[in-house]
Design a protein around this motif. Structure first.
Motif, short mmCIF file in Angstrom:
data_model
loop_
_atom_site.label_atom_id
_atom_site.label_comp_id
_atom_site.label_asym_id
_atom_site.label_seq_id
_atom_site.Cartn_x
_atom_site.Cartn_y
_atom_site.Cartn_z
N GLY A 514 0.82 -1.22 0.13
CA GLY A 514 -0.18 0.08 0.16
C GLY A 514 0.80 1.25 -0.29
O GLY A 514 0.35 2.48 0.32
N PHE A 515 2.07 1.22 -0.33
CA PHE A 515 2.99 2.28 -0.36
C PHE A 515 3.16 2.92 -1.60
O PHE A 515 3.28 2.15 -2.60
N TYR A 558 -3.06 9.70 -3.43
CA TYR A 558 -2.28 9.01 -4.32
C TYR A 558 -2.62 10.17 -5.37
O TYR A 558 -3.60 10.67 -5.77
N THR A 573 -2.30 1.47 5.19
CA THR A 573 -0.79 1.76 4.88
C THR A 573 -0.04 2.23 6.00
O THR A 573 0.91 1.93 6.30
N HIS A 623 -1.16 -5.12 6.35
CA HIS A 623 -2.11 -4.27 5.45
C HIS A 623 -3.29 -5.01 5.01
O HIS A 623 -4.32 -4.43 5.11
#
Length: 630
Positions: A514-515, A558, A573, A623
């Motif tokens: 999730g990075f 994002y 995250t 996550h």
């Protein structure tokens, strides 16, 4: 003395916790670490003191009960006296530091030191404690019985230090015993008894205050509950006491950033100061109050004598992991920093236990993780959330430290049952009496650790911040951003920077966690030091919106891909990031000291590899589980 003549070298020799380092600090003016439990000094430290006859080099060596080495730190003492310690000549004379409250036991070491063909003087410490507990000793008679000079001291108050310093410059005149003490066990015991009788020694009564407190703190049930309560309060204090100071520092940095921007304008110098210096290094410096409080509490617990009790309580649990209580002392040191924690394993006689402790120590939550944890917990848990009087941020921090500590023990168990299988060496640890900590010594210990953090911020973190700023700020996009508002222009430059290009290359590796590329860049930078992650996010936020970096970080989304527009720091995250930092070995200083202490790259490589895989796997699980729950 000729200006080119090397100064006289005098070594401070004594049992653990006898007060050697306190004497060393008084004589040299240095600030070597002191604490009220054995095994604090694990390496040799040197300083200079001035006497009327010239400078004298003082060497503080690890504490030892005898000159028959059983562990690496004791071997340092033996090698030094033999003159075989690399880069260090043998001392010209010895100051044998004897604890007056445990004089009978200490005479064994004194006898062995007198047997060495070298001038010896005795420094007798804890005299105030001896008399306050009903003990007696004629210091002059002790000197006559030993055949050497004896200087009485109350070291923590500095009493007697000037008398000792006056003796150091004239070691050639120190008397020597006409007959050396015997070294055979039976004869040595008789010799010790005769010395004690001749000096009118009466051993002190048991410390009633210590015995009363220990009935609770060493109780198998109550002692464990008190230990957990101490740790819980520890982390609550970090948030409740230090948070207002952190807010004040953030406000000051904000004012400074605003003044910088308005004074210098939107040019290269202004961007460098506001983004790299204030946004990067400043974002780490705001955590100084938490770091200072962390070290202040640890120093106070060490000085009181509680750490030795914690080691005793944990011995049974440590035995289940294949380690012993000595390993717990090293683990406790790792709460401040893994480097001294790994060095503290020199007190462990078993090489397999020692290496297992070294490989597990990086999992113990160190102070370098604190800024990262405070930042991420702050993003995950709102500041005002409470369960009754308990702050949820403090609970989260306690849980993180608990997970790190338990993971270190599980790691040790696995290592000791596989590649480092072997017998457990019996554990012994002398319980020091409880002592009220001296404010100066506690503050000096705290400042030593805080200054180390500040030096790291001024070197490693500042250097990394400059490189990151160059990657984030270039290439310039003057033509494209000419008609944009400043915040939009900054975001555009960031999105099309060299850093974004590098980040996009490594983004697929971390995408399952999730990075996005901004977080990835922080993780790569944090390989040098964990605090760099905070500095990186601070720069990214400052680059996106220099006037409101904190707001920019919380509102970050994002920039592209299937999650475009969604919050960057969502709960899954942030939880994955916390899991990553619990397990990843992101400290090159730790890797280097592992190499030095184990003598090869084999063990550091194993530690780096298995912790990297563990960090990735645990972050992925964290996550996915958080996504499923939320």
């Amino acid at each position: 003395m000729s200006p080119t003549t090397s100064p006289t070298r005098v070594a401070l020799l004594g049992s653990p916790n006898a007060g050697k380092t306190t004497i060393f600090n008084h004589l040299t003016g240095l600030r070597a670490r002191t604490a009220n439990y054995p095994g604090v000094t694990v390496t040799r430290t040197e300083g200079l003191t001035q006497t009327p006859l010239g400078p004298v080099a003082i060497e503080d060596v690890p504490g030892t009960y005898s000159l028959s080495a059983m562990s690496p730190d004791e071997q340092v003492v033996v090698d030094l006296l033999d003159g075989t310690l690399e880069g260090c000549p043998a001392p010209d004379a010895l100051v044998v530091v004897l604890d007056a409250t445990t004089l009978r036991r200490s005479l064994t070491l004194a006898a062995q030191a007198l047997a060495i063909d070298r001038p010896v003087i005795v420094a007798l410490t804890m005299l105030d404690e001896l008399t306050s507990r009903g003990g007696e000793l004629d210091v002059a008679a002790l000197g006559r019985a030993l055949g050497v000079r004896v200087v009485g001291l109350t070291a923590h108050k500095g009493v007697g230090i000037s008398d000792l310093a006056a003796e150091l410059g004239r070691h050639q005149t120190w008397p020597a015993p006409p007959v050396l003490p015997p070294l055979d066990d039976d004869e040595l015991s008789a010799w010790s008894a005769s010395v004690l009788a001749a000096s009118g020694y009466r051993a002190p009564a048991a410390d009633r205050r210590t015995a009363t407190i220990d009935r609770v703190l060493l109780h198998p049930i109550w002692g464990g509950l008190v230990f957990l309560a101490v740790m819980f309060v520890f982390f609550q204090l970090i948030f409740t006491v230090a948070a207002p100071l952190q807010d004040g520092l953030e406000w000051l940095l904000g004012v400074f950033a605003g003044w910088t921007a308005s004074t210098l304008g939107h040019n290269v110098l202004g961007a460098f100061l506001s983004e790299a210096v204030i946004g990067g290094v400043g974002s780490v410096l705001v955590f100084v109050p938490q770091i200072a409080l962390l070290f202040l509490i640890i120093a106070a617990l060490e000085s009181v004598g509680y750490m030795a009790r914690a080691a005793y309580l944990m011995d049974r649990i440590m035995a289940a992991t294949g380690l012993d209580g000595r390993a717990f002392v090293a683990m406790l040191s790792s709460f401040a920093c893994a480097v001294p924690g790994i060095m503290a394993t020199r007190t462990i006689p078993s090489s397999k236990t020692r290496i297992a402790t070294i490989l597990s120590a990086p999992l113990v939550p160190c102070s370098a993780r604190l800024p990262v944890y405070v930042l991420l917990v702050g993003l995950l848990v709102p500041a005002g959330n409470r369960w009754g009087p308990v702050q949820q941020q403090g609970m989260a921090m306690f849980a993180l430290y608990l997970v790190g500590g338990l993971s270190a023990m599980i790691s040790a168990r696995l290592l000791r049952s596989t590649v480092l299988r072997g017998e457990l060496v019996p554990f012994y640890l002398e319980m020091p009496p409880y002592r009220l900590p001296g404010l100066r010594s506690v503050l000096v210990t705290m400042w030593g650790s805080v200054s180390m953090f500040l030096r790291k911020a001024g070197t490693i973190i500042f250097g990394t911040a400059i490189v990151l700023w160059l990657l984030l700020a270039f290439p310039t996009r003057d033509a494209e951003t000419l008609d944009m508002p400043p915040a939009q222009a900054s975001a555009y430059v960031l999105e099309h920077s060299y850093a974004a290009g590098i980040g996009s290359v490594i983004e697929p590796v971390f995408e399952p966690l999730g990075f996005d590329w901004r977080i990835d860049l922080g993780l790569v930078g944090a390989m040098s030091a964990r605090e760099v992650f905070v500095a990186t996010l601070g720069q990214v936020a400052a680059a996106a919106d220099p006037e409101h970096p904190a707001t920019s970080l919380r509102a970050a989304t994002y920039l592209d891909g299937p999650h475009r527009g969604e919050p960057l720091f969502s709960a899954p995250t942030v939880v994955a990031l916390l899991a990553w930092f619990v397990y990843a070995l992101q400290c090159m200083s730790t890797v280097a000291v592992m190499r030095r202490e184990t003598g090869s790259w084999r063990w550091p490589a194993l530690a780096f590899g298995y912790l990297l895989v563990l960090a990735y796997g645990m972050a992925f699980v964290a996550h996915e589980v958080t996504v499923w729950i939320t």
